[in-house]
Design an enzyme around this catalytic site. Structure first.
Site, PDB file in Angstrom:
ATOM      1  N   THR A 121       5.580  -8.087  -3.025  1.00  0.00           N
ATOM      2  CA  THR A 121       5.660  -8.674  -4.029  1.00  0.00           C
ATOM      3  C   THR A 121       6.898  -9.635  -4.287  1.00  0.00           C
ATOM      4  OG1 THR A 121       6.938  -6.502  -4.527  1.00  0.00           O
ATOM      5  CG2 THR A 121       4.963  -6.910  -5.708  1.00  0.00           C
ATOM      6  N   LYS A 123      13.235  -5.517  -5.284  1.00  0.00           N
ATOM      7  CA  LYS A 123      12.950  -5.674  -3.805  1.00  0.00           C
ATOM      8  C   LYS A 123      13.796  -6.758  -3.161  1.00  0.00           C
ATOM      9  CE  LYS A 123      11.001  -1.879  -3.008  1.00  0.00           C
ATOM     10  NZ  LYS A 123      11.756  -1.042  -2.197  1.00  0.00           N
ATOM     11  N   TYR A 177       9.958  -4.820 -10.791  1.00  0.00           N
ATOM     12  CA  TYR A 177       9.694  -4.256  -9.388  1.00  0.00           C
ATOM     13  C   TYR A 177      10.121  -5.259  -8.282  1.00  0.00           C
ATOM     14  CZ  TYR A 177       7.589  -2.316  -5.275  1.00  0.00           C
ATOM     15  OH  TYR A 177       7.712  -2.114  -3.798  1.00  0.00           O
ATOM     16  N   ASN A 207      -1.308   2.836  -9.415  1.00  0.00           N
ATOM     17  CA  ASN A 207      -1.976   2.224  -8.145  1.00  0.00           C
ATOM     18  C   ASN A 207      -3.533   2.290  -8.209  1.00  0.00           C
ATOM     19  OD1 ASN A 207       0.536   2.655  -6.419  1.00  0.00           O
ATOM     20  ND2 ASN A 207      -0.015   0.730  -6.416  1.00  0.00           N
ATOM     21  N   LEU A 210      20.014   9.251  -4.873  1.00  0.00           N
ATOM     22  CA  LEU A 210      21.022   8.237  -4.511  1.00  0.00           C
ATOM     23  C   LEU A 210      21.670   7.460  -5.672  1.00  0.00           C
ATOM     24  CD1 LEU A 210      18.493   5.875  -2.185  1.00  0.00           C
ATOM     25  CD2 LEU A 210      20.339   7.588  -1.598  1.00  0.00           C
ATOM     26  N   ASN A 232      15.185  12.605  -4.430  1.00  0.00           N
ATOM     27  CA  ASN A 232      15.449  13.265  -5.607  1.00  0.00           C
ATOM     28  C   ASN A 232      14.329  14.118  -6.457  1.00  0.00           C
ATOM     29  OD1 ASN A 232      14.125  11.294  -6.814  1.00  0.00           O
ATOM     30  ND2 ASN A 232      15.464  10.119  -7.922  1.00  0.00           N
ATOM     31  N   LEU A 233      13.280  13.771  -5.490  1.00  0.00           N
ATOM     32  CA  LEU A 233      11.910  14.548  -5.957  1.00  0.00           C
ATOM     33  C   LEU A 233      11.356  13.941  -7.475  1.00  0.00           C
ATOM     34  CD1 LEU A 233      12.610  18.130  -4.815  1.00  0.00           C
ATOM     35  CD2 LEU A 233      11.495  16.408  -3.422  1.00  0.00           C
ATOM     36  N   SER A 234      11.672  12.759  -7.724  1.00  0.00           N
ATOM     37  CA  SER A 234      11.375  12.327  -9.173  1.00  0.00           C
ATOM     38  C   SER A 234       9.931  11.922  -9.215  1.00  0.00           C
ATOM     39  CB  SER A 234      12.204  11.007  -9.466  1.00  0.00           C
ATOM     40  OG  SER A 234      12.001   9.866  -8.580  1.00  0.00           O
ATOM     41  N   SER A 251       8.679  -5.557   0.048  1.00  0.00           N
ATOM     42  CA  SER A 251       7.256  -5.429  -0.469  1.00  0.00           C
ATOM     43  C   SER A 251       6.911  -6.876  -0.508  1.00  0.00           C
ATOM     44  CB  SER A 251       7.257  -4.904  -1.993  1.00  0.00           C
ATOM     45  OG  SER A 251       6.110  -5.134  -2.656  1.00  0.00           O
TER      46      SER A 251
HETATM   47  C1  WQD Z   1      -3.734  -3.644  -7.118  1.00  0.00           C
HETATM   48  C2  WQD Z   1      -4.837  -4.209  -7.910  1.00  0.00           C
HETATM   49  C3  WQD Z   1      -4.477  -4.181 -10.140  1.00  0.00           C
HETATM   50  C4  WQD Z   1      -4.998   0.187 -10.996  1.00  0.00           C
HETATM   51  C5  WQD Z   1       1.178  -2.451  -4.713  1.00  0.00           C
HETATM   52  C6  WQD Z   1       2.391  -1.346  -5.060  1.00  0.00           C
HETATM   53  C7  WQD Z   1       3.579  -2.066  -4.966  1.00  0.00           C
HETATM   54  C8  WQD Z   1       3.564  -2.927  -3.630  1.00  0.00           C
HETATM   55  C9  WQD Z   1       2.589  -4.057  -3.612  1.00  0.00           C
HETATM   56  C10 WQD Z   1       4.590  -1.816  -1.727  1.00  0.00           C
HETATM   57  C11 WQD Z   1      -4.425  -5.108  -8.939  1.00  0.00           C
HETATM   58  C12 WQD Z   1      -5.899  -3.524  -9.970  1.00  0.00           C
HETATM   59  C13 WQD Z   1      -4.898  -1.164 -10.376  1.00  0.00           C
HETATM   60  C14 WQD Z   1      -6.185   0.146 -11.973  1.00  0.00           C
HETATM   61  C15 WQD Z   1      -6.818  -2.061 -11.543  1.00  0.00           C
HETATM   62  N1  WQD Z   1       3.666  -2.170  -2.472  1.00  0.00           N
HETATM   63  N2  WQD Z   1      -5.790  -2.189 -10.522  1.00  0.00           N
HETATM   64  N3  WQD Z   1      -6.973  -0.863 -12.324  1.00  0.00           N
HETATM   65  O1  WQD Z   1       0.276  -4.044  -8.192  1.00  0.00           O
HETATM   66  O2  WQD Z   1      -0.813  -4.918  -5.890  1.00  0.00           O
HETATM   67  O3  WQD Z   1       1.262  -3.433  -6.144  1.00  0.00           O
HETATM   68  O4  WQD Z   1       1.360  -3.346  -3.584  1.00  0.00           O
HETATM   69  O5  WQD Z   1       5.505  -1.940  -2.132  1.00  0.00           O
HETATM   70  O6  WQD Z   1       4.642  -0.915  -4.652  1.00  0.00           O
HETATM   71  O7  WQD Z   1       2.080  -0.846  -6.101  1.00  0.00           O
HETATM   72  O8  WQD Z   1      -0.957  -2.369  -6.370  1.00  0.00           O
HETATM   73  O9  WQD Z   1      -2.936  -0.711  -6.771  1.00  0.00           O
HETATM   74  O10 WQD Z   1      -1.367  -1.378  -8.840  1.00  0.00           O
HETATM   75  O11 WQD Z   1      -3.056  -2.893  -7.986  1.00  0.00           O
HETATM   76  O12 WQD Z   1      -7.803  -2.802 -11.638  1.00  0.00           O
HETATM   77  O13 WQD Z   1      -6.253   1.382 -12.637  1.00  0.00           O
HETATM   78  O14 WQD Z   1      -5.771  -3.038  -8.409  1.00  0.00           O
HETATM   79  O15 WQD Z   1      -4.459  -4.951 -11.445  1.00  0.00           O
HETATM   80  O16 WQD Z   1      -5.020  -6.104  -9.263  1.00  0.00           O
HETATM   81  P1  WQD Z   1      -0.031  -3.733  -6.825  1.00  0.00           P
HETATM   82  P2  WQD Z   1      -1.956  -1.717  -7.686  1.00  0.00           P
END
Ligand code: WQD
Length: 342
Positions: free
Chosen positions: A130, A157, A153, A202, A62, A35-37, A128
Site C-alpha cells: 500500500t 506503513k 493504513y 479482507n 506496544l 496485545n491480543l486486540s 505493505s
Molecule cells: C482486496 C480487494 C477490495 C472485501 C490488503 C491488506 C493490507 C495490505 C494490502 C499487507 C479490494 C475487494 C474486499 C470485500 C471486496 N497487505 N473486497 N469485498 O485492501 O488490497 O489490502 O493488502 O499489509 O493489509 O488488507 O485487501 O482483501 O481488503 O481487498 O470486493 O468484502 O477485494 O475492494 O479490491 P487490500 P482486501
C-alpha cells in the site's frame, strides 16, 4: 551453539503465527508479544502443536510504554525483532485514522526506543504494497515511487519505513523492510490461519465466511474499474510463502550481508488476480457456488497492483511457490476447521 533469539511482535496474528512456525522449525528461539486486540492466546498452543516447541508468549501492548519496558527488563539478549504488530485494514483505516496513527506509529516508536535502549540492532519490518499507492506503472519494483498514501493504513506503513531509513542512517540499526502484497491462505495443518475479529475487512476471509454460511452475501466493491473484468487486481501471496521469506530476511539482517543499513523487498508472486478471478478460483477448489453481489467502490482502494519480485528472488534467494488455487483451498480448509469448533 546457543539458538538465535527472535522477538516477534504481533506473533499470535495471521502472518506472525505462520512466521513463528517457520522460525521454530528452523531452530530459532521464538519470543512472542501481542496485545491480543486482533488475535487470541490459543494460537500459541497451535504453534506448539504444529512444531512441538512452545514459544515464549507475553500479552504486551506496544502502546503501553511501561508494559513494554517491563518486558525488555525480563527478556534479554534478543538478536533480532520481527515487527508485525499493527492494524492493517485499508477500508477500516479510512473510517478510523486516529486509531491507526496511534496504534501503528506510536507503537512502533515505543518499540524502536526500547530496542535502542537494549542495544538490539536488527529488525525485519512488516510493511505493505500500500506504500506504492496507485502506481503509474506495473508491476511495481522496490524503486517504484512511494506515492501519497491512498489510506491512513498506507500512511502508517510509509511512516514506519521512513523511521527505519532515518534511524539506520543515524546509527547502527540494520533493517529489512518487507513490502507484502495480499496475504491469503492458511497453514496446511488448518491449525492456524486468518481469524479476523468481527466482520472481515479482507476479501478472502469474507469469501470463506460467506461460503460456510456465517455471512449472508459477499459484496464485490465495484466492477466498473479499468481492468479486464472491471474488478480490482491484487497480487495474492500464500501466507506460508510469506512466512518463509522472513527466514531469508532474518539471515540477511543478522549476517549483515548487505552493505546497506536498510533494504527493501517486495513479497508477492508477481501475478495479479482480480476479485472475480479469486471468486472463481474459490468456487472451483471448494466446489461451492459463492453468493455475491456487485456493490459500490470502497474508498481507499487502488485499481490494480502487483509486484516485480526479481530483487527478493535474486538477493534473498526466495520465491513464492503456491498459487491462488492453493490459497483458496487452504483458506477453505481452515474455515471448515474453525467452523467445526463453534
Ligand atoms: C482486496 C480487494 C477490495 C472485501 C490488503 C491488506 C493490507 C495490505 C494490502 C499487507 C479490494 C475487494 C474486499 C470485500 C471486496 N497487505 N473486497 N469485498 O485492501 O488490497 O489490502 O493488502 O499489509 O493489509 O488488507 O485487501 O482483501 O481488503 O481487498 O470486493 O468484502 O477485494 O475492494 O479490491 P487490500 P482486501
Amino acid at each position: 551453539m546457543s539458538k538465535l533469539r527472535i522477538l516477534i511482535t504481533g506473533g499470535t496474528g495471521y502472518i506472525g503465527s505462520h512466521t513463528a512456525v517457520e522460525l521454530l522449525n528452523s531452530g530459532y528461539e521464538v519470543f512472542i508479544i501481542d496485545n491480543l486486540s486482533n488475535s487470541n492466546a490459543e494460537v500459541v498452543d497451535k504453534i506448539e502443536k504444529i512444531t512441538g516447541i512452545r514459544p515464549s508468549f507475553s500479552k504486551t501492548d506496544l502502546c503501553n510504554k511501561t508494559e513494554l519496558k517491563e518486558y525488555f527488563k525480563k527478556t534479554k539478549n534478543i538478536d533480532a525483532v520481527i515487527h508485525f504488530a499493527a492494524f492493517k485494514a485499508v477500508g477500516e483505516s479510512v473510517q478510523k485514522p486516529m486509531m491507526y496513527y496511534s496504534n501503528n506509529i506510536s507503537g512502533m516508536i515505543n518499540l524502536l526506543e526500547e530496542m535502542a535502549e537494549n542495544k538490539i540492532q536488527n529488525i525485519v519490518y512488516s510493511s505493505s504494497c500500500t506504500v506504492y499507492g496507485e502506481a503509474d506503472t506495473l508491476p511495481v519494483t522496490e524503486e517504484s515511487p512511494v506515492k501519497k498514501a491512498e489510506s491512513p493504513y498506507g500512511f502508517t506503513k510509509q511512516a514506519g519505513e521512513q523511521m527505519l531509513f532515518d534511524i539506520s542512517k543515524a546509527g547502527d540499526l540494520h533493517s529489512v523492510i518487507l513490502r507484502y502484497f495480499n496475504p491469503a491462505g492458511a497453514h496446511d495443518s488448518s491449525l492456524i490461519g486468518e481469524l479476523p475479529v468481527g466482520i472481515p475487512n479482507n476479501l478472502v476471509p469474507y469469501i470463506t465466511q460467506t461460503a460456510i454460511g456465517e455471512r449472508e452475501i459477499l459484496t464485490v466493491n465495484g466492477n466498473d474499474y479499468d481492468t479486464p473484468d472491471g474488478t480490482n487486481i491484487r497480487d495474492y501471496i500464500h501466507v506460508v510463502d510469506l512466512a518463509k521469506a522472513h527466514l531469508a530476511a532474518l539471515d540477511r539482517v543478522l549476517d549483515k550481508k548487505s552493505n546497506e543499513m536498510t533494504e527493501v523487498f517486495n513479497l508477492g508472486t508477481g501475478k495479479g488476480n482480480s476479485v472475480m478471478e479469486v471468486i472463481r478460483s474459490f468456487e472451483k477448489v471448494s466446489g461451492t457456488k459463492l453468493n455475491y453481489k456487485i456493490g459500490p467502490r470502497r474508498e481507499g482502494d487502488v485499481v490494480s497492483i502487483y509486484s516485480d519480485t526479481k530483487k527478493a528472488n535474486e538477493v534473498l534467494g526466495w520465491k513464492a511457490e503456491r498459487d491462488i488455487n492453493d490459497m483458496m483451498l487452504t483458506s477453505w480448509n481452515w474455515q471448515n476447521a474453525i467452523s467445526l469448533k463453534k
